[in-house]
Design a protein around this motif. Structure first.
Motif, PDB file in Angstrom:
ATOM      1  N   LEU A 119      11.074 171.844 -75.210  1.00  0.00           N
ATOM      2  CA  LEU A 119      11.598 170.535 -75.588  1.00  0.00           C
ATOM      3  C   LEU A 119      11.496 169.625 -74.373  1.00  0.00           C
ATOM      4  O   LEU A 119      12.199 169.821 -73.381  1.00  0.00           O
ATOM      5  N   ILE A 120      10.578 168.643 -74.433  1.00  0.00           N
ATOM      6  CA  ILE A 120      10.389 167.757 -73.288  1.00  0.00           C
ATOM      7  C   ILE A 120      11.079 166.418 -73.535  1.00  0.00           C
ATOM      8  O   ILE A 120      11.214 165.972 -74.679  1.00  0.00           O
ATOM      9  N   SER A 121      11.519 165.792 -72.471  1.00  0.00           N
ATOM     10  CA  SER A 121      12.192 164.492 -72.571  1.00  0.00           C
ATOM     11  C   SER A 121      11.233 163.449 -73.139  1.00  0.00           C
ATOM     12  O   SER A 121      10.012 163.656 -73.162  1.00  0.00           O
ATOM     13  N   PRO A 122      11.755 162.316 -73.616  1.00  0.00           N
ATOM     14  CA  PRO A 122      10.918 161.300 -74.269  1.00  0.00           C
ATOM     15  C   PRO A 122       9.691 160.904 -73.451  1.00  0.00           C
ATOM     16  O   PRO A 122       9.761 160.771 -72.224  1.00  0.00           O
ATOM     17  N   VAL A 123       8.582 160.705 -74.143  1.00  0.00           N
ATOM     18  CA  VAL A 123       7.292 160.454 -73.493  1.00  0.00           C
ATOM     19  C   VAL A 123       6.902 158.981 -73.505  1.00  0.00           C
ATOM     20  O   VAL A 123       5.878 158.602 -72.926  1.00  0.00           O
TER      21      VAL A 123
ATOM     22  N   TYR B 157      13.783 157.228 -65.417  1.00  0.00           N
ATOM     23  CA  TYR B 157      13.048 158.478 -65.179  1.00  0.00           C
ATOM     24  C   TYR B 157      13.212 159.473 -66.322  1.00  0.00           C
ATOM     25  O   TYR B 157      12.317 160.262 -66.628  1.00  0.00           O
ATOM     26  N   HIS B 158      14.377 159.451 -66.978  1.00  0.00           N
ATOM     27  CA  HIS B 158      14.637 160.408 -68.059  1.00  0.00           C
ATOM     28  C   HIS B 158      13.995 159.986 -69.376  1.00  0.00           C
ATOM     29  O   HIS B 158      13.806 160.813 -70.271  1.00  0.00           O
ATOM     30  N   GLY B 159      13.687 158.700 -69.529  1.00  0.00           N
ATOM     31  CA  GLY B 159      12.957 158.226 -70.698  1.00  0.00           C
ATOM     32  C   GLY B 159      13.775 157.959 -71.937  1.00  0.00           C
ATOM     33  O   GLY B 159      13.219 157.572 -72.974  1.00  0.00           O
ATOM     34  N   TYR B 160      15.090 158.124 -71.881  1.00  0.00           N
ATOM     35  CA  TYR B 160      15.883 158.012 -73.101  1.00  0.00           C
ATOM     36  C   TYR B 160      16.173 156.571 -73.505  1.00  0.00           C
ATOM     37  O   TYR B 160      16.797 156.339 -74.538  1.00  0.00           O
ATOM     38  N   SER B 161      15.722 155.604 -72.731  1.00  0.00           N
ATOM     39  CA  SER B 161      15.802 154.194 -73.109  1.00  0.00           C
ATOM     40  C   SER B 161      14.404 153.632 -72.932  1.00  0.00           C
ATOM     41  O   SER B 161      14.008 153.271 -71.822  1.00  0.00           O
ATOM     42  N   TYR B 162      13.642 153.570 -74.012  1.00  0.00           N
ATOM     43  CA  TYR B 162      12.223 153.277 -73.862  1.00  0.00           C
ATOM     44  C   TYR B 162      11.906 151.787 -74.011  1.00  0.00           C
ATOM     45  O   TYR B 162      12.473 151.067 -74.820  1.00  0.00           O
ATOM     46  N   ASP B 163      10.958 151.345 -73.188  1.00  0.00           N
ATOM     47  CA  ASP B 163      10.559 149.941 -73.133  1.00  0.00           C
ATOM     48  C   ASP B 163       9.472 149.604 -74.146  1.00  0.00           C
ATOM     49  O   ASP B 163       9.232 148.426 -74.423  1.00  0.00           O
ATOM     50  N   HIS B 164       8.786 150.606 -74.650  1.00  0.00           N
ATOM     51  CA  HIS B 164       7.765 150.373 -75.668  1.00  0.00           C
ATOM     52  C   HIS B 164       7.689 151.589 -76.575  1.00  0.00           C
ATOM     53  O   HIS B 164       7.684 152.734 -76.105  1.00  0.00           O
TER      54      HIS B 164
ATOM     55  N   ASN C  81      14.532 145.692 -73.008  1.00  0.00           N
ATOM     56  CA  ASN C  81      13.228 145.183 -72.587  1.00  0.00           C
ATOM     57  C   ASN C  81      12.130 145.495 -73.600  1.00  0.00           C
ATOM     58  O   ASN C  81      10.993 145.046 -73.428  1.00  0.00           O
ATOM     59  N   ASN C  82      12.463 146.266 -74.626  1.00  0.00           N
ATOM     60  CA  ASN C  82      11.486 146.616 -75.647  1.00  0.00           C
ATOM     61  C   ASN C  82      11.082 145.363 -76.423  1.00  0.00           C
ATOM     62  O   ASN C  82      11.942 144.586 -76.839  1.00  0.00           O
ATOM     63  N   PRO C  83       9.769 145.137 -76.642  1.00  0.00           N
ATOM     64  CA  PRO C  83       9.317 143.966 -77.409  1.00  0.00           C
ATOM     65  C   PRO C  83       9.977 143.863 -78.784  1.00  0.00           C
ATOM     66  O   PRO C  83      10.166 142.757 -79.296  1.00  0.00           O
TER      67      PRO C  83
END
Length: 286
Positions: free
Chosen positions: A63-67, A73-80, A120-122
């Motif tokens: 189980l890998i952190s969000p890509v 760094y952890h990716g759990y708040s994604y910009d796109h 910051n996500n569009p």
């Protein structure tokens, strides 16, 4: 297929291994705690380099952190929603990693955040420009919305631990944030347009990259009907895909609210208690 005998290895990509196999040296640095919030250089290629480690442990799934693209760094708040986090590598690097794990009979579980996006996500920037688009998120004026009020009230209750008068204190901005965070606006998962958008995003990553299963982050504050619909949709795309809903149970005996909607659950609080079984004398009283 995830079952009761599965062994799942959960990792944060940025903190696991880099291309050169030297990440442990950086993580052991005396300055690590001072730079904890920065990227440290873990990559998809680094994960691939450690496949023998997984096989030695008898791991069935990683189980890998969000890509997705993220400033965290952890990716759990994604910009796109549809772009890869290039700090971890390219799309081909991700595909190669998943393929290499599959060749060793190890599935790769996608960790997907359905509850919120980065401010910051569009998506957030564009949708909030119009009145109809604002319904994709949970603004405070939704307290009187004829359709979404019940869902809004439920989230306010959870956000304030039952004391709605504290809302402006714990969540000062005009929209509800994940745990009140201004950088993480909550999505309105009761909005059919949002549900269809989530299907599109998850379908993109499942179909194009070969993830075996999906962990649904923060299932404990999501409508059970949403989890069920997503689970059904993913199985229509690729039969046999499992959804693993995160359930953070602050009261161990409060039941299993995601059961029957997702294929399985991941209980952080329960896991924490189990890990402390030997040293915690009050385990069965918590």
């Amino acid at each position: 297929m995830i079952n009761k005998n599965s062994v799942i290895y959960h990792l944060i990509t940025d903190r696991f291994e880099n291309d050169s196999g030297t990440l442990v040296e950086l993580l052991s640095s005396p300055d690590y705690n001072n730079n904890f919030g920065n990227y440290f250089g873990g990559t998809f290629k680094g994960i691939e380099k450690r496949i023998d480690h997984f096989t030695e442990l008898g791991v069935s799934h990683v189980l890998i952190s969000p890509v997705q693209k993220s400033s965290a760094y952890h990716g759990y708040s994604y910009d796109h929603s549809f772009e890869i986090n290039t700090k971890f590598g390219s799309e081909d690097d991700l595909k190669n990693m998943i393929t290499a794990l599959k060749e060793k009979s190890i599935g790769t579980i996608m960790d997907y955040v359905t509850t919120f996006v980065s401010k910051n996500n569009p998506l957030f920037k564009e949708k909030t420009k119009t009145k109809k688009g604002r319904d994709w998120f949970l603004f405070k004026d939704m307290a009187s919305h004829p359709v979404y009020r019940d869902y809004y009230d439920e989230l306010v209750y959870k956000l304030t631990s039952g004391d709605s008068e504290l809302l402006d204190q714990v969540n000062p901005q005009e929209y509800l944030g994940y745990f009140g965070l201004v950088d993480s606006p909550l999505l309105n998962l009761k909005n059919p347009e949002v549900v269809e958008w989530q299907k599109k995003v998850m379908g993109h990553w499942i179909k194009n990259f070969g993830f075996s299963d999906v962990r649904i982050d923060s299932g404990f504050i999501q409508p059970r009907s949403f989890i069920g619909e997503i689970t059904q949709h993913l199985n229509e795309i690729i039969p046999g895909v499992n959804t693993l809903a995160e359930y953070w149970d602050f009261q161990l005996y409060s039941g299993a609210p995601c059961y029957g909607f997702s294929n399985s659950e991941f209980d952080i609080k329960g896991t924490h208690l189990m890990n402390n079984l030997e040293t915690n004398q009050n385990f069965f009283n918590e």
